[in-house]
Design an enzyme around this catalytic site. Structure first.
Site, PDB file in Angstrom:
ATOM      1  N   TRP A  51      28.710  34.084  39.627  1.00 16.82           N
ATOM      2  CA  TRP A  51      29.285  33.856  40.550  1.00 16.82           C
ATOM      3  C   TRP A  51      29.477  35.218  41.134  1.00 16.82           C
ATOM      4  CZ3 TRP A  51      34.946  34.475  41.597  1.00 16.82           C
ATOM      5  CH2 TRP A  51      35.657  34.997  40.458  1.00 16.82           C
ATOM      6  N   ASP A  52      29.627  36.392  40.256  1.00 20.65           N
ATOM      7  CA  ASP A  52      29.715  37.786  40.948  1.00 20.65           C
ATOM      8  C   ASP A  52      28.782  37.868  42.173  1.00 20.65           C
ATOM      9  OD1 ASP A  52      29.948  37.111  38.313  1.00 20.65           O
ATOM     10  OD2 ASP A  52      29.536  39.373  37.588  1.00 20.65           O
ATOM     11  N   GLU A  74      39.493  33.438  33.287  1.00 18.31           N
ATOM     12  CA  GLU A  74      39.085  32.885  31.937  1.00 18.31           C
ATOM     13  C   GLU A  74      39.880  32.541  30.802  1.00 18.31           C
ATOM     14  OE1 GLU A  74      35.167  34.924  31.608  1.00 18.31           O
ATOM     15  OE2 GLU A  74      34.156  33.618  32.828  1.00 18.31           O
ATOM     16  N   LYS A  96      43.048  36.776  32.879  1.00 16.66           N
ATOM     17  CA  LYS A  96      42.230  37.709  32.486  1.00 16.66           C
ATOM     18  C   LYS A  96      41.663  38.480  33.703  1.00 16.66           C
ATOM     19  CE  LYS A  96      37.644  37.910  30.444  1.00 16.66           C
ATOM     20  NZ  LYS A  96      36.212  37.107  30.135  1.00 16.66           N
ATOM     21  N   GLN A  97      41.873  37.814  34.614  1.00 11.21           N
ATOM     22  CA  GLN A  97      41.244  38.434  36.110  1.00 11.21           C
ATOM     23  C   GLN A  97      41.858  37.738  37.180  1.00 11.21           C
ATOM     24  OE1 GLN A  97      37.930  36.362  34.272  1.00 11.21           O
ATOM     25  NE2 GLN A  97      36.905  37.044  35.975  1.00 11.21           N
TER      26      GLN A  97
END
Lengths: 475, 475
Positions: free
Chosen positions: B48-49, B175, B279-280
């Site tokens: 998806w980046d 994640e 995580k992000q």
């Protein structure tokens, strides 16, 4: 165990008891595996089946074998302590599947996260001590197991801002859900585990000191137990299996054709986990094992809610459904489930008996009869019966070992007779009426019929086979 | 792009743009992989980046390359349609990681369940059409992608008894959580996807007919979008990343020593998934990409809530944290995050640049500058700027391609100047004030200082390095 009216089930329960006893003998040095001593299925591994389905039978028929099996768990404590430390928890984390005590499960959402196994072991300890009064075992094996599992729960759960205790991100008995918050079965069983550990710590202060339990620690167990959050869906009037479960989408059973069962072979877990579809009794098992936590009305409503969602893609389900169907008054349905549990291997219903027998289902046959049609529940020193036979069975007779003495129970459609073989008088209850049994003096009590209720449905194609009892000698 | 005041970041953003353009060229026949064209990391797979971090940059700098990349997704539709069917859903399920369009992800809770990728692709379509006005693309590639992803969402989500639409059991950008209900990012992005699909169906009735979309279907998309449930924690006054997230136990950051990061290498997912540890950027990314769905007050409170929980064990985080830190007024912190995103590969901050560059972080450097310090948001025909430079930067100047024309933006600490190179007049806004830009006529507007707020903390040891800008020429 004697069953008049269905020779096939009679044969099956003896076949089952033979395998349970064979697998359970000399349990102290090795586990009782899911396939007993009969085949290579599950690579010889043992699961929670042992404590939840096999040990209840051994506890009341061959209690020494139950004690041995729990001593095997005690011997495996070092590995469980290591495992808990590895996972970042206090106490002991018993393995989901194992031979030598080390975790052998790879798929963690249905393995590592199925932490209820720790409470299942604790419950087996409590059940054994309750049935035998074995204080020596309680102080040694029992207290080791209860203490380290209680420590595990205290560190896995946590309080919210309102002071309620939650156990998040775990997998209950139903393997078609995973990583859910506040699974009712897990929370109730963990609560009992915490309370039992606090009780023995109070009763045996010397051993408590040896185990490093101080007053603060046992108080924290009681506090967590008393604050345990049990979700309830007010709008639906049922217990969700886990938080939010009853809000999830219901599986599209109507469009699931019979050849797509078991679902796990035909649908991704991504879809199964998101929906209301139950592989095996979970909330229904909680109602059996934590019977006092549900009113009769709740049991009936919950049972009828979960029946149409439960696909029985596991052999650890029919016997529990039999027990609860009998309790809530669906006696014919209970008989159907009993038939399925009983004949799973003899009729090779799942076409996999070549891999070995399903030891939990074989033990479950006995459970379906004793906890189902005789309605036995025991705990906290109480032995309760609520016997009621389904149409087709004329007599059910069995003997239990309780506190070292034999209790003979004989149930007919109209009455039940209790006869204690020896020892001290025993208090039991019959459909809620308290009786004191004196050795050698049988007591017969009437059974009143239960009002019939509309039968719940099962997912299309997943109805248990209608049990047509075979009254003559087996073919 | 020109940056006065920090030659290191100036060099880094050019390095990043070079790699983004190199990787993005000729995108129609192959994806833009996570490592660009530079290394074997992630086996050359795209994620998806591409749509979330790389295409926003290409859309505004080299729009043809963005269109090509989306045509590659269109070419991969057959595999995505197959995958959805395999999973039991309607429409298209794009793969979490892929080279040829087929799913290559094995660990499904962070792969298959990360269905937000479908909305990410849809958002990239909407963003490209909004920036270019490319109606031909919209009717062809755009409508194919929007329609099949909308169908996917409609079948993945469901209404509850109160009529609210839920998307259960999915994994959002973060994640360190998985299989959660109503992830805010996913739900908002899915809602936009459903609305965009309904809009194009209305705008292009012939193509809608070709795609088999009738009035009932597009109405069902609008209904699901309008009923989309967005959880909000009233007591805490913040949005939970997903339902119940803010009720979970907070990770014990104080007892997590620096050498135990990244957490995924040192702690089991069983524990990570159960707790508040991020995580992000996830909710914070939702606040960037669905900017209009949050009030300024909510953005500030949410940002400050998630900062102490976010460990940045992913390279897809610093740039988004920079964007939102800038928006809520933490300009110094935004500069720190910009520095981390910019220098990830040039300074090999993660010690893994030998596997290839982090293309999303390189693209993210441009995003941190343009969406962060220039405050660009565009959508629904509106182009909004809210420029504000951090201490140490004297000037930021860049050119955007909008509707085929070049818009030059030059930001200094005191003002911003907008100059449209040609074409039709363009409406933009500057800190909420609407401007109509005429070609060739620069407009300069003042920037008022933002009131400073107390800086939020990060998990101990996970603070971004303080950015000390290097004003001279690079070493």
């Amino acid at each position: 165990m004697e069953i008049d009216g269905d020779t096939e089930v009679q044969q099956a329960v003896r076949f089952g008891l033979f395998h349970v006893l064979q697998a359970g003998a000399r349990g102290e040095s090795r586990p009782i595996p899911a396939k007993g001593l009969t085949g290579p299925g599950y690579d010889g591994h043992a699961f929670w089946d042992t404590e939840t389905f096999v040990l209840p039978v051994l506890t009341l028929t061959a209690p020494d074998a139950a004690a041995s099996a729990l001593r095997w768990r005690q011997n495996a404590l070092p590995a469980a302590l290591d495992r808990a430390a590895q996972l970042g928890f206090a106490g002991a984390a018993f393995p989901w599947r194992t031979i030598n005590g080390a975790e052998c499960s790879g798929y963690w959402p249905a393995g590592t996260a199925a932490v209820h196994i720790n409470a299942d072991i604790a419950a087996a300890v409590v059940r054994y001590v309750d049935a035998t009064g074995d204080a020596e075992f309680e102080q040694d094996t029992g207290m080791d197991l209860l203490t380290h599992t209680a420590r595990f729960w205290r560190s896995v759960g946590h309080h919210d801002a309102q002071g309620q205790f939650h156990i998040d991100g775990v997998t209950g008995p139903d393997e078609y859900s995973a990583i859910a918050d506040d699974n009712v079965y897990t929370n109730l069983m963990a609560r009992d585990n915490l309370l039992a550990a606090a009780d023995v710590a109070e009763r045996y202060p010397d051993r408590a000191r040896e185990l490093g339990i101080d007053a603060e620690e046992s108080a924290s167990w009681r506090d967590a137990a008393q604050s345990m959050y049990i979700p309830y869906d007010e709008a639906m009037g049922v217990h969700p299996q886990a938080a939010v479960f009853t809000r999830h989408q219901v599986w599209d059973f109507a469009r699931t054709s019979p050849e797509r069962y078991p679902l796990l072979l035909h649908f991704p877990y991504f879809d199964l986990y998101r929906k209301q579809v139950v592989k095996q009794a979970d909330l229904v098992l909680a109602m059996h094992l934590c019977s006092q936590d549900f009113t009769a009305e709740q049991k009936a409503r919950n049972f009828d809610y979960y029946e149409p969602l439960t696909v029985r893609d596991s052999s650890l389900s029919a016997c529990t459904q039999a027990v609860m169907a009998a309790e809530v008054g669906h006696l014919g349905l209970a008989f159907d489930y009993l038939g399925e549990a009983a004949l799973l291997d003899l009729h090779d219903l799942e076409h996999n008996t070549r891999d070995g027998v399903h030891i939990a289902s074989l033990a479950g046959t006995w459970i379906a009869l004793v906890a189902g049609f005789a309605g036995l529940r025991h705990g906290s020193g109480m032995v309760r019966f609520a016997p009621r036979l389904p149409e087709g069975l004329n007599r059910l007779a069995f003997t239990l070992m309780l506190r070292g003495n034999r209790l003979r129970v004989e149930v007919t459609p109209a009455s039940a007779t209790y006869l204690l073989a020896g020892g001290d008088p025993l208090n039991v209850s019959h459909h809620g009426t308290k009786l004191t049994l004196e050795p050698g003096k049988p007591q017969e009590h009437r059974i009143s019929p239960i009002p019939s209720r509309p039968k719940p449905s099962q997912p299309p194609g997943r109805e248990p086979a209608r049990r047509h009892p075979i009254p003559g000698p087996p073919a």
